[in-house]
Design a protein around this motif. Structure first.
Motif, PDB file in Angstrom:
ATOM      1  N   ASN A 100     -45.458  16.000  -3.031  1.00  0.00           N
ATOM      2  CA  ASN A 100     -46.501  14.985  -3.160  1.00  0.00           C
ATOM      3  C   ASN A 100     -46.060  13.738  -2.418  1.00  0.00           C
ATOM      4  N   PRO A 101     -47.008  12.992  -1.834  1.00  0.00           N
ATOM      5  CA  PRO A 101     -46.625  11.767  -1.139  1.00  0.00           C
ATOM      6  C   PRO A 101     -46.024  10.767  -2.122  1.00  0.00           C
ATOM      7  N   PRO A 102     -45.091   9.949  -1.655  1.00  0.00           N
ATOM      8  CA  PRO A 102     -44.474   8.982  -2.558  1.00  0.00           C
ATOM      9  C   PRO A 102     -45.489   7.947  -3.027  1.00  0.00           C
ATOM     10  N   SER A 103     -45.342   7.510  -4.238  1.00  0.00           N
ATOM     11  CA  SER A 103     -46.254   6.492  -4.753  1.00  0.00           C
ATOM     12  C   SER A 103     -45.832   5.125  -4.242  1.00  0.00           C
ATOM     13  N   SER A 104     -46.769   4.244  -4.185  1.00  0.00           N
ATOM     14  CA  SER A 104     -46.496   2.890  -3.713  1.00  0.00           C
ATOM     15  C   SER A 104     -45.625   2.158  -4.721  1.00  0.00           C
ATOM     16  N   ARG A 105     -44.681   1.400  -4.219  1.00  0.00           N
ATOM     17  CA  ARG A 105     -43.755   0.679  -5.091  1.00  0.00           C
ATOM     18  C   ARG A 105     -44.198  -0.756  -5.342  1.00  0.00           C
ATOM     19  N   ARG A 106     -45.375  -1.101  -4.911  1.00  0.00           N
ATOM     20  CA  ARG A 106     -45.866  -2.465  -5.099  1.00  0.00           C
ATOM     21  C   ARG A 106     -47.262  -2.445  -5.700  1.00  0.00           C
ATOM     22  N   GLN A 107     -47.665  -3.581  -6.151  1.00  0.00           N
ATOM     23  CA  GLN A 107     -49.005  -3.724  -6.707  1.00  0.00           C
ATOM     24  C   GLN A 107     -50.027  -3.723  -5.567  1.00  0.00           C
ATOM     25  N   PRO A 108     -51.221  -3.211  -5.805  1.00  0.00           N
ATOM     26  CA  PRO A 108     -52.255  -3.279  -4.765  1.00  0.00           C
ATOM     27  C   PRO A 108     -52.661  -4.733  -4.512  1.00  0.00           C
ATOM     28  N   LEU A 109     -53.236  -4.974  -3.348  1.00  0.00           N
ATOM     29  CA  LEU A 109     -53.645  -6.339  -3.000  1.00  0.00           C
ATOM     30  C   LEU A 109     -54.795  -6.828  -3.862  1.00  0.00           C
ATOM     31  N   HIS A 110     -55.610  -5.902  -4.342  1.00  0.00           N
ATOM     32  CA  HIS A 110     -56.750  -6.250  -5.180  1.00  0.00           C
ATOM     33  C   HIS A 110     -56.795  -5.258  -6.342  1.00  0.00           C
TER      34      HIS A 110
END
Length: 114
Positions: free
Chosen positions: A24-34
Motif C-alpha cells: 500500500n502507498p505510504p500514508s502522509s505524515r503531515r496534516q492536510p492543508l484543508h
C-alpha cells in the motif's frame, strides 16, 4: 514540481519494483492543508494551480497543457472519475477536484487552438 514528484513517488520502485507495487502507498505524515480536502488530492490541485499560473503569468501554453494533463492523469489514477454518488467524508472535495481537472483540460485545449 519536485515536491509533487516526491509526494507521488512509489517507495522501493528503484530497488525492488515487484515489492513496491504490492504494498500500500505510504500514508502522509503531515496534516492536510484543508480539513475538508484529503492530502491525496493536493498534488492534483497543485497541478491545476500551476496550469493556471503557466498561462496567466508566463503565457506558456505548452506547459499549461502539460500540467493540465498531469492533473487529469493523477485524478484518473485516484479514480475520481468514477466516484458516482458516494458520500464519504471527502466526496464533495473529490467531485470538485475531478471537475476542475476536466475544465482545466478543456481550457488548455481551447487556448491552444486560439
Amino acid at each position: 514540481m519536485e515536491s509533487i514528484d516526491i509526494k507521488s513517488e512509489i517507495l522501493d520502485s528503484d530497488s525492488s519494483p515487484s515489492r513496491a507495487l504490492t504494498r500500500n502507498p505510504p500514508s502522509s505524515r503531515r496534516q492536510p492543508l484543508h480539513p475538508k480536502v484529503p492530502a491525496e488530492l493536493e498534488s492534483i490541485l497543485a497541478f491545476c494551480v500551476m496550469c493556471i499560473y503557466e498561462y496567466t503569468q508566463r503565457r506558456n501554453l505548452s506547459k499549461m497543457h502539460s500540467r493540465a494533463g498531469q492533473a487529469l492523469v493523477l485524478a484518473m489514477d485516484k479514480s475520481l472519475h468514477s466516484q458516482g454518488d458516494s458520500e464519504d467524508d471527502f466526496a464533495e472535495a473529490k467531485r470538485r477536484a475531478w471537475w476542475i481537472c476536466v475544465n482545466i483540460n478543456r481550457l488548455s485545449k481551447s487556448f491552444g487552438n486560439a
